[in-house]
Design a protein around this motif. Structure first.
Motif, short mmCIF file in Angstrom:
data_model
loop_
_atom_site.label_atom_id
_atom_site.label_comp_id
_atom_site.label_asym_id
_atom_site.label_seq_id
_atom_site.Cartn_x
_atom_site.Cartn_y
_atom_site.Cartn_z
N GLY A 75 0.80 -1.23 0.00
CA GLY A 75 0.00 0.00 0.00
C GLY A 75 0.83 1.27 0.00
N THR A 76 2.13 1.16 -0.24
CA THR A 76 2.97 2.37 -0.32
C THR A 76 3.60 2.47 -1.70
OG1 THR A 76 4.97 1.27 0.50
CG2 THR A 76 3.55 2.29 2.15
N PHE A 77 3.72 3.69 -2.17
CA PHE A 77 4.31 3.96 -3.49
C PHE A 77 5.18 5.21 -3.40
CE2 PHE A 77 -0.06 2.61 -3.83
CZ PHE A 77 0.02 1.47 -4.61
N VAL A 78 6.05 5.33 -4.38
CA VAL A 78 6.78 6.59 -4.55
C VAL A 78 6.60 7.01 -6.00
CG1 VAL A 78 9.01 7.76 -4.39
CG2 VAL A 78 8.51 5.87 -2.85
N ALA A 79 6.09 8.21 -6.19
CA ALA A 79 5.98 8.78 -7.55
C ALA A 79 7.12 9.79 -7.70
CB ALA A 79 4.64 9.45 -7.74
N ILE A 121 17.69 22.28 -13.50
CA ILE A 121 16.39 22.70 -14.05
C ILE A 121 15.38 21.57 -13.90
CG2 ILE A 121 15.14 23.38 -16.15
CD1 ILE A 121 17.50 25.07 -16.92
N PHE A 122 15.80 20.38 -14.32
CA PHE A 122 14.89 19.23 -14.18
C PHE A 122 15.18 18.52 -12.86
CE2 PHE A 122 15.22 20.10 -18.70
CZ PHE A 122 13.88 20.23 -19.02
N TYR A 123 15.06 19.27 -11.79
CA TYR A 123 15.36 18.71 -10.47
C TYR A 123 14.25 17.72 -10.07
CZ TYR A 123 12.09 22.39 -9.15
OH TYR A 123 10.99 23.19 -9.08
N GLN A 124 14.61 16.87 -9.10
CA GLN A 124 13.70 15.78 -8.76
C GLN A 124 12.57 16.22 -7.82
OE1 GLN A 124 14.86 12.13 -6.51
NE2 GLN A 124 15.21 11.33 -8.56
N LYS A 125 11.37 15.75 -8.14
CA LYS A 125 10.22 15.95 -7.26
C LYS A 125 9.73 14.56 -6.90
CE LYS A 125 8.91 20.01 -9.90
NZ LYS A 125 8.00 20.53 -10.90
N ARG A 126 9.32 14.41 -5.66
CA ARG A 126 8.97 13.07 -5.20
C ARG A 126 7.71 13.14 -4.34
NH1 ARG A 126 13.56 10.48 -1.73
NH2 ARG A 126 12.55 11.82 -0.25
N VAL A 127 6.84 12.18 -4.56
CA VAL A 127 5.64 12.10 -3.71
C VAL A 127 5.60 10.70 -3.10
CG1 VAL A 127 3.11 12.26 -3.62
CG2 VAL A 127 4.37 13.68 -5.23
N GLN A 128 5.55 10.65 -1.77
CA GLN A 128 5.39 9.35 -1.10
C GLN A 128 3.89 9.15 -0.87
OE1 GLN A 128 8.38 8.27 1.98
NE2 GLN A 128 8.91 10.43 1.86
N LEU A 129 3.40 8.02 -1.28
CA LEU A 129 1.95 7.75 -1.16
C LEU A 129 1.71 6.56 -0.24
CD1 LEU A 129 2.02 8.25 -4.74
CD2 LEU A 129 -0.27 8.62 -3.87
N VAL A 130 0.70 6.72 0.59
CA VAL A 130 0.28 5.59 1.43
C VAL A 130 -1.23 5.42 1.21
CG1 VAL A 130 0.03 4.73 3.79
CG2 VAL A 130 2.08 6.01 3.13
N VAL A 131 -1.62 4.20 0.87
CA VAL A 131 -3.05 3.92 0.68
C VAL A 131 -3.43 2.87 1.71
CG1 VAL A 131 -4.80 3.05 -0.93
CG2 VAL A 131 -2.85 4.36 -1.79
N GLU A 132 -4.40 3.19 2.55
CA GLU A 132 -4.80 2.18 3.53
C GLU A 132 -6.30 2.26 3.82
OE1 GLU A 132 -2.36 2.95 6.98
OE2 GLU A 132 -3.91 4.20 7.84
N GLU A 133 -6.80 1.11 4.18
CA GLU A 133 -8.23 1.06 4.50
C GLU A 133 -8.39 1.31 5.98
OE1 GLU A 133 -10.50 -2.21 3.01
OE2 GLU A 133 -9.54 -2.04 1.06
N ARG A 134 -9.34 2.19 6.31
CA ARG A 134 -9.56 2.50 7.71
C ARG A 134 -11.05 2.68 7.95
NH1 ARG A 134 -6.15 7.34 10.17
NH2 ARG A 134 -8.07 8.49 9.76
N GLU A 135 -11.56 1.92 8.83
CA GLU A 135 -12.98 1.99 9.22
C GLU A 135 -13.89 1.99 7.99
OE1 GLU A 135 -12.96 5.53 11.53
OE2 GLU A 135 -11.61 4.66 13.01
N GLY A 136 -13.63 1.05 7.10
CA GLY A 136 -14.50 0.86 5.94
C GLY A 136 -14.25 1.81 4.79
N ALA A 137 -13.37 2.76 4.97
CA ALA A 137 -13.08 3.70 3.88
C ALA A 137 -11.60 3.56 3.50
CB ALA A 137 -13.35 5.12 4.33
N THR A 138 -11.27 4.08 2.31
CA THR A 138 -9.86 4.05 1.89
C THR A 138 -9.28 5.45 1.99
OG1 THR A 138 -10.36 2.25 0.39
CG2 THR A 138 -8.30 3.43 0.01
N MET A 139 -8.18 5.56 2.71
CA MET A 139 -7.52 6.86 2.86
C MET A 139 -6.26 6.88 2.00
SD MET A 139 -9.16 8.86 4.87
CE MET A 139 -7.93 10.10 5.23
#
Lengths: 277, 470
Positions: free
Chosen positions: B157-161, B419-437
């Motif tokens: 459930g974790t990603f790096v874009a 100029i083309f410097y790095q941008k990074r997004v750490q993503l966490v997807v998890e289910e909590r109390e019946g919903a996905t955060m």
């Protein structure tokens, strides 16, 4: 005739804008800054016309003699300022640095060489456009960097002394000014690198060697190394804030010495071309 | 408790530190700055002028003895440059694993700590009305469509874009370019032959490069120089409002066995393999005719004179070179207020001011136009025809390709890295109390504050996408 009229129109507009900007900053008058902004726009249009006319008339990028160099350097500085003004008016405070600098440059150019000079054979090269274009792009960016540096120092001082932003609230947050300053350092650093490289290739064709340790070349290298060092200081050693802002203001002097200073004080530079005003 | 580390290790750490880079660079800057204050030998137009400068003051001689007048080749500069490149190599080698990790090229699956991502004050989170398992592909597609790379994290459930994933490699290109430039510079320096030669219109030169003119610099490597044949067909100078606006030299050349007919101009040298001929200046090459009192022509010679731009020059005549003739040239002769001058640099009315001396005694002092004669001890001297001569710099050198490659790679590296410097997004997807955060934590090199707006917009778009809203 039209040339002269346009030059003086620009000089007067920039002079009045300088007075308004200085007064606005010293007495914290927002309105004066706005009027200055609207004075710079017609001056920039006249400046652009003048720049284009010179280019079309000679067929070469305007870089022959002090006036053309001043016109080109000033044009890039004001073009960057107008671009920032159009994108985000809160960043237009850099005009406090770029407009007076352009005024001084144009005044110096007019004083040294009021009329167009004939194009000397050594300047007739395709490298002229690349070399001078990137030189002036670098100068314009570094001028902006110093402008942001000055803005940072002024805003920071106001916050420290009065614990309130007040008049300086119209300008971006200190962190954003810091990042804008760094963005233009990067831009200028790359443009200056291309200037040095293209100049080196041109020197091989014109003088027979890539690098001749000419005083102008040495200063360009010193200035580039210093800006490179400032990038390292920020990225690796974490320099930020006032210290970096002061460094950026100071570093502009190395570019000014390289572009204009050396040819005034040194007689044996190869970069003094044959046609002297 | 303090532990004593081996001194070699400390030295290695110091040599690859940014502080050492800063110190060496600052020292080099000081040295280069010094070169602007101390007159440099290479910038004196002639060796005689340098010697005269040395004679002016003991300080000048001291500067010369310390080699500060040749500062770029001084042992101090070489030592500092050596340290600079040592530092450069050590830093580059030391950073290989870091750069590969940052570019996600070391084969490791990135570690995203869900706890840290969720707790950060900069994290943006939103709820999605879909099961967590279905979001991985859709999130990947969302980022890839925007030219971001997506790497799955070690924890489920974790990603790096990542945007501009390869940007850190620019570090190697930029720092490696210095090595290439150094290599190119060294090869150029050690293989460079420089000579100077003046060739008049109609004249032919033939021989090995080091025999056809004056040698300025002999190569230390690749000492064997090619043969050259050079014939100058025509020289033309053009003027525009009193300025030399063009110089055209038509030549026939055979260099290294390759025959060519070429036009050389200022900024357009003749290049054949590693040899190039650069036109530097033009001079005059008049035909001087000496006539005896009985009308016999006793001598005819082409003399090469650097008299343009108002410079004076001299030459010797006679069977024992006993006549010393000093020449000043006026291309467009005029006299204003009793003084001789030239109205323009164009040869509209050429005239020569001649001073003829023999053993220190002056025999003639006057001005003659083309074809007119000056008298000396019964003999007459006349400049009959006016030709030009071209002053060439002859260069033979190798090593420009590493240099050019260094230039290109350096520029490319700078653009990639800054100029083309790095941008990074750490993503966490998890289910909590019946919903996905979904949690997003964005980071950008150099400009974290400016990136805040971009990541907010990106998160909003992702939320719309995952919720099926358009």
């Amino acid at each position: 005739m039209l040339d002269t009229a346009l030059i003086w129109f620009c000089i007067y507009c920039y002079a009045v804008a300088t007075i308004l900007l200085l007064t606005g900053f010293v007495f914290s008058k927002n309105k004066l800054l706005k009027i200055a902004g609207f004075l710079v726009l017609p001056a920039f249009l006249a400046h652009t016309t003048l720049f284009g006319m010179r280019w079309v008339r000679t067929g070469w990028f305007p870089a022959n003699g002090e006036l053309e160099n001043a016109l080109t350097a000033g044009w890039f500085a004001i073009a960057f300022t107008v671009y920032l003004f159009a994108r985000n008016r809160s960043t237009s405070g850099v005009a406090l640095f770029t407009v007076p600098a352009t005024l001084l440059l144009m005044g110096y150019g007019v004083m040294k060489a009021p009329s167009p000079l004939p194009m000397e054979a050594s300047l007739k090269s395709s490298w002229l456009l690349i070399h001078v274009l990137f030189a002036q792009l670098a100068f314009g960016s570094y001028l902006l960097v110093s402008g942001f540096g000055l803005l940072y120092v002024l805003k920071d001082r106001r916050i420290r002394s009065e614990n309130a932003i007040g008049f300086y609230g119209r300008f971006p947050a200190l962190e954003i000014i810091d990042e804008l300053m760094f963005k233009f350092v990067i831009y200028g650093f790359i443009a200056q690198a291309i200037m040095i490289v293209s100049g080196s290739i041109w020197a091989k064709e014109l003088w027979g060697s890539y690098w001749g340790w000419d005083p102008v070349e040495v200063w360009a290298l010193v200035s580039w190394l210093l800006y490179g060092l400032s990038i390292h200081l920020r990225v690796t050693l974490g320099w930020r804030g006032r210290r970096l802002a002061w460094l950026m203001i100071f570093l502009l002097s190395t570019v000014i010495i390289s572009y204009w200073g050396i040819n005034i004080v040194v007689e044996n530079s190869k970069h003094i071309f044959g046609v002297v005003s | 408790m303090r532990t004593n580390k081996p001194s070699g290790n400390s030295l290695y750490k110091f040599l690859k530190s940014i502080r050492f880079t800063t110190t060496v660079l600052s020292s080099l800057i000081v040295v280069y700055f010094l070169s602007l204050l101390v007159p440099q030998k290479m910038l004196f137009p002639t060796a005689a002028q340098y010697r005269a400068w040395l004679g002016e003051s003991p300080l000048h001689r001291l500067l010369d003895a310390l080699r500060l007048t040749e500062i770029y080749a001084s042992p101090l500069t070489m030592f500092l440059l050596g340290l600079f490149f040592l530092n450069l190599i050590l830093v580059a080698v030391d950073r290989i694993p870091v750069v590969l990790r940052r570019a996600y090229l070391n084969g490791e699956v990135p570690r995203v700590d869900p706890g840290l991502v969720k707790e950060s004050s900069s994290t943006i989170s939103f709820m999605v009305a879909a099961p967590a398992g279905s979001l991985a592909d859709r999130t990947g597609r969302f980022f890839r469509k925007r030219r971001w790379g997506v790497v799955t994290g070690r924890v489920a459930g974790t990603f790096v874009a990542v945007r501009n994933r390869l940007s850190p490699l620019g570090f190697f290109l930029f720092h490696g370019s210095f090595i290439l430039c150094l290599l190119g510079g060294l090869v150029l320096t050690y293989t460079r032959f420089t000579g100077k030669v003046a060739v008049a219109e109609g004249e032919t030169l033939q021989g090995r490069l080091d025999t056809v003119g004056a040698v300025v610099k002999s190569p230390l490597l690749f000492r064997k120089l090619p043969e050259m044949l050079l014939h100058v067909d025509r020289i033309e100078t053009r003027y525009e409002e009193g300025a030399a606006s063009d110089l055209i030299i038509d030549v026939d050349s055979v260099i290294g066995g390759v025959s060519r007919k070429e036009r050389i101009r200022v900024n357009e040298p003749l290049t054949q393999g590693a040899v190039s001929l650069v036109a530097q200046t033009v001079g005059l090459a008049p035909v001087v005719v000496v006539t005896a009192p009985d009308g016999r022509v006793v001598d005819t010679a082409v003399v090469k004179l650097n008299v343009l731009k108002g410079h004076g020059d001299s030459f010797a005549l006679g069977s024992r070179n006993q006549y010393h003739i000093t020449v000043r040239y006026f291309p467009d002769y005029a006299v204003y207020n009793g003084a001789e001058t030239s109205r323009s640099p164009e040869p509209r009315n050429p005239a020569f001011h001649l001073v003829i001396e023999k053993e220190g005694a002056q025999l003639y002092d006057g001005t003659v136009r083309l074809g007119e004669e000056a008298a000396m001890e019964g003999f007459r001297v006349a400049f009959k025809e006016l030709h030009y001569c071209a002053n060439f710099q002859i260069i033979r050198e190798y090593g420009q390709w590493p240099l050019i490659a260094g230039f290109l790679l350096g520029s490319l590296g700078l653009i990639m890295r800054l100029i083309f410097y790095q941008k990074r997004v750490q993503l966490v997807v998890e289910e909590r109390e019946g919903a996905t955060m979904v949690y997003l934590l964005g980071q950008a090199e150099y400009f974290p504050h400016s990136f805040a707006g971009e990541i907010a917009a990106l998160a909003a778009d992702l939320q719309h996408e995952l919720n099926g809203e358009k």
